[in-house]
Design an enzyme around this catalytic site. Structure first.
Site, PDB file in Angstrom:
ATOM      1  N   LYS A   1     -16.930  -0.126  -3.517  1.00 14.89           N
ATOM      2  CA  LYS A   1     -16.194   1.144  -3.455  1.00 14.89           C
ATOM      3  C   LYS A   1     -16.351   1.928  -4.752  1.00 14.89           C
ATOM      4  O   LYS A   1     -16.202   3.143  -4.767  1.00 14.89           O
ATOM      5  CB  LYS A   1     -14.713   0.869  -3.164  1.00 14.89           C
ATOM      6  CG  LYS A   1     -14.423   0.524  -1.706  1.00 14.89           C
ATOM      7  CD  LYS A   1     -14.440   1.783  -0.829  1.00 14.89           C
ATOM      8  CE  LYS A   1     -13.993   1.477   0.584  1.00 14.89           C
ATOM      9  NZ  LYS A   1     -13.883   2.677   1.426  1.00 14.89           N
TER      10      LYS A   1
ATOM     11  N   GLU B   1      -7.977  -0.373  -5.462  1.00 12.93           N
ATOM     12  CA  GLU B   1      -8.668  -1.607  -5.868  1.00 12.93           C
ATOM     13  C   GLU B   1      -9.663  -1.341  -6.999  1.00 12.93           C
ATOM     14  O   GLU B   1     -10.074  -2.265  -7.698  1.00 12.93           O
ATOM     15  CB  GLU B   1      -9.398  -2.220  -4.664  1.00 12.93           C
ATOM     16  CG  GLU B   1      -8.490  -2.932  -3.685  1.00 12.93           C
ATOM     17  CD  GLU B   1      -7.844  -4.182  -4.273  1.00 12.93           C
ATOM     18  OE1 GLU B   1      -8.567  -5.109  -4.646  1.00 12.93           O
ATOM     19  OE2 GLU B   1      -6.611  -4.213  -4.351  1.00 12.93           O
TER      20      GLU B   1
ATOM     21  N   THR C   1     -10.172   3.851  -3.445  1.00 13.01           N
ATOM     22  CA  THR C   1      -9.089   2.885  -3.354  1.00 13.01           C
ATOM     23  C   THR C   1      -8.505   2.488  -4.707  1.00 13.01           C
ATOM     24  O   THR C   1      -9.226   2.457  -5.716  1.00 13.01           O
ATOM     25  CB  THR C   1      -9.613   1.607  -2.651  1.00 13.01           C
ATOM     26  OG1 THR C   1      -8.693   0.529  -2.894  1.00 13.01           O
ATOM     27  CG2 THR C   1     -10.981   1.177  -3.166  1.00 13.01           C
TER      28      THR C   1
ATOM     29  N   TYR D   1     -15.697  -5.995  -2.643  1.00 15.06           N
ATOM     30  CA  TYR D   1     -15.227  -4.775  -1.967  1.00 15.06           C
ATOM     31  C   TYR D   1     -15.011  -3.661  -2.981  1.00 15.06           C
ATOM     32  O   TYR D   1     -15.507  -2.544  -2.828  1.00 15.06           O
ATOM     33  CB  TYR D   1     -13.920  -5.076  -1.218  1.00 15.06           C
ATOM     34  CG  TYR D   1     -13.155  -3.841  -0.782  1.00 15.06           C
ATOM     35  CD1 TYR D   1     -13.530  -3.121   0.346  1.00 15.06           C
ATOM     36  CD2 TYR D   1     -12.050  -3.376  -1.522  1.00 15.06           C
ATOM     37  CE1 TYR D   1     -12.829  -1.983   0.743  1.00 15.06           C
ATOM     38  CE2 TYR D   1     -11.351  -2.244  -1.137  1.00 15.06           C
ATOM     39  CZ  TYR D   1     -11.736  -1.552  -0.005  1.00 15.06           C
ATOM     40  OH  TYR D   1     -11.051  -0.424   0.381  1.00 15.06           O
TER      41      TYR D   1
HETATM   42  P1  NDP Z   1      -9.632  -0.399   8.878  1.00 12.54           P
HETATM   43  O1  NDP Z   1     -10.206  -1.703   8.501  1.00 12.54           O
HETATM   44  O2  NDP Z   1      -8.435  -0.335   9.756  1.00 12.54           O
HETATM   45  O3  NDP Z   1     -10.768   0.489   9.571  1.00 12.54           O
HETATM   46  C1  NDP Z   1     -12.097   0.452   9.135  1.00 12.54           C
HETATM   47  C2  NDP Z   1     -12.957   1.245  10.100  1.00 12.54           C
HETATM   48  O4  NDP Z   1     -14.323   1.156   9.669  1.00 12.54           O
HETATM   49  C3  NDP Z   1     -12.927   0.712  11.544  1.00 12.54           C
HETATM   50  O5  NDP Z   1     -13.007   1.790  12.426  1.00 12.54           O
HETATM   51  C4  NDP Z   1     -14.216  -0.100  11.610  1.00 12.54           C
HETATM   52  O6  NDP Z   1     -14.725  -0.238  12.916  1.00 12.54           O
HETATM   53  C5  NDP Z   1     -15.131   0.775  10.776  1.00 12.54           C
HETATM   54  N1  NDP Z   1     -16.321   0.095  10.311  1.00 12.54           N
HETATM   55  C6  NDP Z   1     -16.426  -1.134   9.764  1.00 12.54           C
HETATM   56  N2  NDP Z   1     -17.711  -1.441   9.496  1.00 12.54           N
HETATM   57  C7  NDP Z   1     -18.424  -0.370   9.880  1.00 12.54           C
HETATM   58  C8  NDP Z   1     -19.818  -0.077   9.901  1.00 12.54           C
HETATM   59  N3  NDP Z   1     -20.732  -0.956   9.485  1.00 12.54           N
HETATM   60  N4  NDP Z   1     -20.213   1.119  10.385  1.00 12.54           N
HETATM   61  C9  NDP Z   1     -19.313   2.019  10.840  1.00 12.54           C
HETATM   62  N5  NDP Z   1     -17.989   1.805  10.873  1.00 12.54           N
HETATM   63  C10 NDP Z   1     -17.555   0.620  10.395  1.00 12.54           C
HETATM   64  O7  NDP Z   1      -9.359   0.392   7.499  1.00 12.54           O
HETATM   65  P2  NDP Z   1      -8.226   1.480   7.165  1.00 12.54           P
HETATM   66  O8  NDP Z   1      -8.123   2.431   8.275  1.00 12.54           O
HETATM   67  O9  NDP Z   1      -7.032   0.784   6.659  1.00 12.54           O
HETATM   68  O10 NDP Z   1      -8.874   2.186   5.893  1.00 12.54           O
HETATM   69  C11 NDP Z   1      -9.741   3.317   6.035  1.00 12.54           C
HETATM   70  C12 NDP Z   1     -10.601   3.441   4.797  1.00 12.54           C
HETATM   71  O11 NDP Z   1      -9.777   3.619   3.653  1.00 12.54           O
HETATM   72  C13 NDP Z   1     -11.488   2.241   4.491  1.00 12.54           C
HETATM   73  O12 NDP Z   1     -12.676   2.729   3.933  1.00 12.54           O
HETATM   74  C14 NDP Z   1     -10.699   1.466   3.444  1.00 12.54           C
HETATM   75  O13 NDP Z   1     -11.558   0.711   2.640  1.00 12.54           O
HETATM   76  C15 NDP Z   1     -10.047   2.604   2.691  1.00 12.54           C
HETATM   77  N6  NDP Z   1      -8.784   2.332   2.062  1.00 12.54           N
HETATM   78  C16 NDP Z   1      -7.754   1.807   2.796  1.00 12.54           C
HETATM   79  C17 NDP Z   1      -6.519   1.621   2.237  1.00 12.54           C
HETATM   80  C18 NDP Z   1      -5.381   1.041   3.004  1.00 12.54           C
HETATM   81  O14 NDP Z   1      -4.412   0.603   2.364  1.00 12.54           O
HETATM   82  N7  NDP Z   1      -5.406   1.042   4.318  1.00 12.54           N
HETATM   83  C19 NDP Z   1      -6.267   1.989   0.819  1.00 12.54           C
HETATM   84  C20 NDP Z   1      -7.418   2.553   0.153  1.00 12.54           C
HETATM   85  C21 NDP Z   1      -8.616   2.724   0.764  1.00 12.54           C
HETATM   86  P3  NDP Z   1     -14.158  -1.379  13.940  1.00 12.54           P
HETATM   87  O15 NDP Z   1     -12.869  -0.819  14.485  1.00 12.54           O
HETATM   88  O16 NDP Z   1     -15.244  -1.489  14.941  1.00 12.54           O
HETATM   89  O17 NDP Z   1     -13.941  -2.614  13.121  1.00 12.54           O
HETATM   90  P1  GDR Z   2      -5.387  -5.485  -0.425  1.00 13.63           P
HETATM   91  O1  GDR Z   2      -4.479  -5.762   0.853  1.00 13.63           O
HETATM   92  O2  GDR Z   2      -6.191  -6.643  -0.827  1.00 13.63           O
HETATM   93  O3  GDR Z   2      -4.469  -4.891  -1.457  1.00 13.63           O
HETATM   94  O4  GDR Z   2      -6.384  -4.380   0.137  1.00 13.63           O
HETATM   95  P2  GDR Z   2      -3.968  -7.113   1.512  1.00 13.63           P
HETATM   96  O5  GDR Z   2      -2.850  -6.720   2.389  1.00 13.63           O
HETATM   97  O6  GDR Z   2      -5.081  -7.900   2.105  1.00 13.63           O
HETATM   98  O7  GDR Z   2      -3.418  -7.947   0.241  1.00 13.63           O
HETATM   99  C1  GDR Z   2      -2.362  -7.461  -0.579  1.00 13.63           C
HETATM  100  C2  GDR Z   2      -1.923  -8.554  -1.525  1.00 13.63           C
HETATM  101  O8  GDR Z   2      -1.275  -9.592  -0.781  1.00 13.63           O
HETATM  102  C3  GDR Z   2      -1.753 -10.848  -1.214  1.00 13.63           C
HETATM  103  N1  GDR Z   2      -1.598 -11.841  -0.149  1.00 13.63           N
HETATM  104  C4  GDR Z   2      -2.250 -11.871   1.023  1.00 13.63           C
HETATM  105  N2  GDR Z   2      -3.154 -11.019   1.551  1.00 13.63           N
HETATM  106  C5  GDR Z   2      -3.622 -11.293   2.798  1.00 13.63           C
HETATM  107  N3  GDR Z   2      -4.477 -10.454   3.364  1.00 13.63           N
HETATM  108  N4  GDR Z   2      -3.244 -12.416   3.498  1.00 13.63           N
HETATM  109  C6  GDR Z   2      -2.351 -13.305   2.991  1.00 13.63           C
HETATM  110  O9  GDR Z   2      -2.013 -14.295   3.620  1.00 13.63           O
HETATM  111  C7  GDR Z   2      -1.814 -13.009   1.697  1.00 13.63           C
HETATM  112  N5  GDR Z   2      -0.900 -13.633   0.909  1.00 13.63           N
HETATM  113  C8  GDR Z   2      -0.774 -12.909  -0.197  1.00 13.63           C
HETATM  114  C9  GDR Z   2      -3.211 -10.577  -1.582  1.00 13.63           C
HETATM  115  O10 GDR Z   2      -3.723 -11.619  -2.383  1.00 13.63           O
HETATM  116  C10 GDR Z   2      -3.069  -9.233  -2.283  1.00 13.63           C
HETATM  117  O11 GDR Z   2      -2.720  -9.407  -3.615  1.00 13.63           O
HETATM  118  C11 GDR Z   2      -5.921  -3.328   0.976  1.00 13.63           C
HETATM  119  C12 GDR Z   2      -7.090  -2.930   1.916  1.00 13.63           C
HETATM  120  O12 GDR Z   2      -6.599  -2.019   2.859  1.00 13.63           O
HETATM  121  C13 GDR Z   2      -8.202  -2.281   1.120  1.00 13.63           C
HETATM  122  O13 GDR Z   2      -9.168  -1.753   2.027  1.00 13.63           O
HETATM  123  C14 GDR Z   2      -7.629  -1.131   0.288  1.00 13.63           C
HETATM  124  O14 GDR Z   2      -8.636  -0.554  -0.494  1.00 13.63           O
HETATM  125  C15 GDR Z   2      -6.503  -1.644  -0.606  1.00 13.63           C
HETATM  126  O15 GDR Z   2      -5.495  -2.222   0.214  1.00 13.63           O
HETATM  127  C16 GDR Z   2      -5.863  -0.526  -1.417  1.00 13.63           C
END
Ligand code: NDP
Ligand code: GDR
Length: 371
Positions: free
Chosen positions: A160, A134, A132, A156
């Site tokens: 990661k 992050e 990520t 987190y």
């Molecule tokens: P989501 O939160 O939508 O999905 C996470 C998945 O992980 C869900 O299926 C969840 O299951 C499962 N999960 C959570 N805890 C466990 C556990 N203990 N054992 C097994 N499975 C588990 O995330 P995204 O699809 O957005 O992201 C996918 C991956 O990419 C994650 O690892 C995230 O950290 C990473 N990532 C995401 C980014 C983004 O912007 N979306 C950017 C960079 C990295 P359940 O449905 O039951 O909750």
């Molecule tokens: P992020 O995503 O922390 O970048 O992680 P998120 O959408 O939670 O926050 C993005 C930015 O928005 C600001 N923010 C808020 N965020 C949330 N959730 N709720 C609020 O009300 C709010 N107001 C402002 C946050 O402070 C932050 O700066 C996501 C996840 O998908 C991670 O798993 C992944 O690794 C990174 O993106 C890349």
């Protein structure tokens, strides 16, 4: 027929990746968690009856905290490719549950890699790690590339970071084909409701239909490089098709603020906003409205406020990725712009909000609150 195993198949990326791999002809296995309510809404449309002989989509109960479970599933499936997408993926929640986040996101990755080793699958199974942006946290270089130093800013991101390095280490130590995709934020109508983009599109949609009055947000100055999940899962697969494993940054190369995403979403829903005030006193007021699109909204209404509850103990203020390596080596370019993605998300949330408004008008209780 190639076999893939996806952890986190019920999440945003897992669901798009499962669709993508099924279309490519793969047999797809996914790990789902046991929950007291069904948690398969994102993959229900690709469900296949397990009783039919040529079913290519299989779900297994499991958890990244359970080594024996992971080893058993890996032994049963013997996948050609493992996509480790499962994670406690919410940055703010990781400050509340740091130990669990480390267990799942850091040690979970180690458990899977160890399962590959334990079963002697080092030469067969390719491994994708969902790394990520992050990791960059307090950024040292703009834009961020594969060589930009890491400075994680949350439990987190620290978890990661372990996962990133253990994937690299198992590649170097045991010759496992392991890749890190350093993915910047990517969103879609399937994005979890508490991530900021979806919270915004859903909140604005609810406000437009009279289900909510005000959307409360944290840091509106935060800048992110937002892409569409569909583009990003394609890249996850591409990364595992190379001759040698490498790590890649996946991003659009453009960034906008949370505030700009609020404006964009409101405009899509027929609402023109003006921002005033600073810090915790900042608000957004409606200055024009298309009442055909947003029948419940009045000019002059304050529909966005700041709630410091959503501030984080340590914030990542700005992220901007440079996807040049992915473009040069793999020919990957994102196809969906942030404007198109926002329009798709708002349209989807407005459709749901209209349905909820209809239910409410007929006396049914509808829950709209989201933290
Ligand atoms: P989501 O939160 O939508 O999905 C996470 C998945 O992980 C869900 O299926 C969840 O299951 C499962 N999960 C959570 N805890 C466990 C556990 N203990 N054992 C097994 N499975 C588990 O995330 P995204 O699809 O957005 O992201 C996918 C991956 O990419 C994650 O690892 C995230 O950290 C990473 N990532 C995401 C980014 C983004 O912007 N979306 C950017 C960079 C990295 P359940 O449905 O039951 O909750
Ligand atoms: P992020 O995503 O922390 O970048 O992680 P998120 O959408 O939670 O926050 C993005 C930015 O928005 C600001 N923010 C808020 N965020 C949330 N959730 N709720 C609020 O009300 C709010 N107001 C402002 C946050 O402070 C932050 O700066 C996501 C996840 O998908 C991670 O798993 C992944 O690794 C990174 O993106 C890349």
């Amino acid at each position: 027929m190639k076999k893939a195993l996806i952890t986190g198949v019920t999440g945003q990326d897992g669901s798009y990746l499962a669709e993508f791999l099924l279309e490519k002809g793969y047999e797809v296995h996914g790990i789902k968690r046991r929950a007291s309510l069904f948690n398969t809404a994102r993959v229900d449309h690709i469900y296949q009856d397990p009783h039919i002989e040529d079913s290519r989509f299989h779900l297994h109960y499991g958890d990244l905290t359970d080594s024996s479970n992971l080893i058993r599933i890996m032994k049963e499936v013997e996948p050609d490719e493992v996509y480790n997408l499962g994670a406690q993926s919410h940055v703010a929640v990781s400050f509340e549950a740091p130990e669990y986040t480390a267990d799942v996101d850091a040690l979970g990755t180690l458990r899977l890699l160890e399962a590959i080793r334990f079963l002697g699958l080092e030469k067969k199974t390719r491994f994708y790690q969902a790394s990520t942006s992050e990791l960059y946290g307090e950024v040292r270089e703009i834009p961020q590339t594969e060589t930009t130093p890491f400075h994680p800013r949350s439990p987190y991101a620290v978890a990661k970071m372990y996962a990133y390095w253990i994937a690299v280490n198992y590649r170097e130590s045991y010759g496992i084909y392991a890749c890190n995709g350093i993915l910047f934020n990517h969103e879609s109508p399937r994005r979890g409701e508490t991530f900021v983009t979806r919270k915004i599109t859903r909140g604005i949609a609810n406000i437009s239909q009279g289900l909510e009055e005000c959307l409360y947000l944290g840091n509106m100055d935060a800048l992110r490089d937002w892409g569409h999940a569909k583009d990003y899962v394609r890249m996850q697969w591409m990364m595992l098709q190379q001759e040698t494993p490498e790590d890649f940054v996946i991003a659009t190369g453009k960034q906008i603020s949370v505030r700009a995403f609020v404006s964009m979403s409101a405009k899509e829903a027929g609402i023109e906003l003006e921002f005033s005030g600073e810090g915790v006193d900042e608000v957004a007021t409606v200055v024009a409205v298309d009442s055909a699109l947003a029948p419940a909204v009045q000019v002059g209404a304050v529909i966005v406020k700041v709630d410091p509850r959503y501030f984080r103990p340590a914030e990542v203020e700005t992220l901007l990725g440079d996807p040049a390596k992915a473009k040069e080596k793999l020919g990957w370019v994102p196809e969906i712009t942030v404007e198109e993605m926002c329009a798709e998300m708002v349209a989807s949330d407005v459709q749901v909000a209209k349905q909820h408004a209809l239910l409410q008008a007929h006396g049914h209780q509808v829950s709209v609150a989201v933290e």
